[in-house]
Structures are given as structure tokens and as C-alpha cells.
Design a protein around this motif. Structure first.
Motif: not given
Ligand code: PGA
Length: 264
Positions: A52-66, A138-145
Motif C-alpha cells: 500500500x505505502x511503498x507500491x510493492x508489486x505482486x503482479x508477477x509473483x508466483x506463489x506456492x503454499x507448503x 520441529x516440523x516444517x510444512x506438515x513434515x512430521x517427525x
């Protein structure tokens, strides 16, 4: 590994957002790996402010959730689809078609679906910057012990500890998902750069084991010791059980002086 000890949650969020914003400015079509959870709320708030304030632009960003819970629809208030929409996607100019989150409504053919998710990451050119939280176990994503350290995207059974931690977000008496779709440790290790964030005393054991303990499937975040570019950003409480703090502070000071780009 770079270990950055911050005073509190706000400082952790601010630094993480600054690094993500810097990565987007340097590469507007950044392939960004995203995480959910309480630790991420402040980071996304700060990214929204910068949009909003610094015009950080996400229009080309591609996202992948874990990851995503299995068995609840995207509209469920505790789904990770809902979390991402509420805290980030609805408030920045990311394109709907550039968003990827595992589908929690599957009821079979998990392997074929998960292979497609891996393929989408590969087709996009791989993940440039991966954001991670960490579970008490200690998990990252849902990579359980005891997840394989070579694991790929797959269906995963949640541990009793994770179910207990996440239950409080669900309505009393509501059936809590017991499985999830999650990217694997092998998938995470292929990302180009990783930021792992942790705040609060409940994460102190997991952080100490991940950074200073042996690489072991019993603490899946310890696999990050094998990654070539990982930065842990932790607050005082989460870092309380680390034994090499003065060395980390020295490394940080030298990094700021000699390779400031590693923190931007
Ligand atoms: P939290 O979750 O940020 O809500 O503590 C982290 C995780 O379990 O990965």
C-alpha cells in the motif's frame, strides 16, 4: 547457515518482510514459497503495508503454499486457503492464476495430485525464496517427525502434538483434520533460499535442535543444515536454548559488513 536473533516478534516480522520485499524488487517474477500459522501473520501484515505505502508489486509473483489440511473446504475459516486469502492475497495485487495451494478437498488419487503439484513447481522454474515456520515438534510444512528427509509432496498423517496445537483454532467439538497434503523435505531442500521464522518460548527446543542438533528425521527442520542458503530469524524466546549465540552475532556482524545482500 545464518542465525539472526531479534528482540521480539515484531522485529522478526519486519526483517522477514524486508528480505521478501527486496527479493521481489530484484526479481519481480519471484517464485515465492509461502507458509501459514500465527508466526506469519505479522510478516503478511508488513508486506501488505509495503504494497500500500511503498507500491510493492505482486503482479508477477508466483506463489506456492507448503500445505493444506485434508478434509475441509477452502471456505472453512481454518483452511490455509482462507488464511492466505485473509492475511495476504485479498490485500495485494497477486494474480489468482499465480496462486498455488494444495487442494484439501481431495478424497483419493493423492499421489497423482501431489506429483502434479511438484510438476507445477518445476514448470515455474523452482522456488526462489521459501518462507517457513516451525512446529513445536520441529516440523516444517506438515513434515512430521520421522518424515523421510527425501520426501516429496504427499498426503501426511498429522502427529498428536500438531493436532493438539492446532485444535484450539477449531470450534469446540468440531472434528479436526487428521491428515494434510504437504510438500516434502526433499522439495523444500531444492528451493534456492530459505527463511525460517520462529517466535516464543514454545519453539526454543525445536530451534536449538534444528540448528545445533544432529540432522535427524525426528526433527525434520534439522534437514535445513544441508541447505546452502538458509537464514533462521528467531526472537529472544525462541532462541533461548541456543548455545552458540555470540558466534551467531559475530557472523551476523561480519555478514552485514561484507555481504549485506544476504540480509536484503
Ligand atoms: P505457528 O505454526 O506459526 O502457528 O506456531 C508454525 C508451524 O506449525 O509450522
Amino acid at each position: 547457515m545464518l542465525v539472526v536473533l531479534q528482540r521480539d516478534k515484531e522485529e522478526v516480522s519486519r526483517l522477514a518482510a524486508e528480505i521478501i520485499a527486496g527479493a521481489i524488487r530484484r526479481k519481480p517474477a519471484l517464485r515465492l514459497g509461502l507458509a501459514t500459522g500465527g508466526t506469519m501473520v505479522g510478516v503478511y501484515r508488513e508486506l501488505v503495508r509495503r504494497h500500500r505505502e511503498d507500491k510493492l508489486d505482486f503482479s508477477l509473483v508466483v506463489t506456492f503454499n507448503l500445505d493444506e489440511y485434508l478434509g475441509i473446504p477452502a471456505t472453512h475459516p481454518q483452511s490455509f486457503h482462507h488464511f492466505m486469502h485473509e492475511h495476504l492475497f485479498s490485500q495485494v495485487n497477486v494474480l489468482q492464476t499465480n496462486i498455488h495451494i494444495p487442494d484439501g478437498t481431495l478424497s483419493g488419487n493423492y499421489d497423482a495430485y501431489c506429483e502434479k503439484y511438484e510438476e507445477a513447481i518445476r514448470d515455474a522454474g523452482g522456488i526462489d525464496l521459501q518462507l517457513l515456520g516451525i512446529g513445536r515438534n520441529g516440523h516444517i510444512g506438515f513434515n512430521e517427525p520421522m518424515s523421510s528427509l527425501g520426501s516429496r509432496t504427499r498426503m501426511k498423517e498429522l502427529s498428536a502434538e500438531t493436532i493438539e496445537d492446532n485444535r484450539r483454532a477449531f470450534a469446540p467439538g468440531e472434528r479436526m483434520p487428521e491428515c494434510a497434503i504437504t510438500v516434502g523435505i526433499g522439495t523444500i531442500l531444492e528451493t534456492r533460499r530459505i527463511l525460517l521464522l520462529a517466535t516464543g518460548a514454545s519453539k526454543a527446543d525445536a530451534i536449538a535442535k534444528s540448528i545445533e542438533g544432529p540432522v535427524a528425521a525426528s526433527v525434520t527442520a534439522s534437514a535445513l543444515q544441508l541447505h546452502r542458503d538458509v537464514t533462521f530469524i528467531v526472537d529472544q524466546q525462541a532462541g533461548a536454548k541456543l548455545t552458540q549465540k555470540s558466534y551467531y552475532e559475530h557472523v551476523l556482524k561480519m555478514t552485514k559488513a561484507l555481504m549485506p545482500e544476504r540480509l536484503s
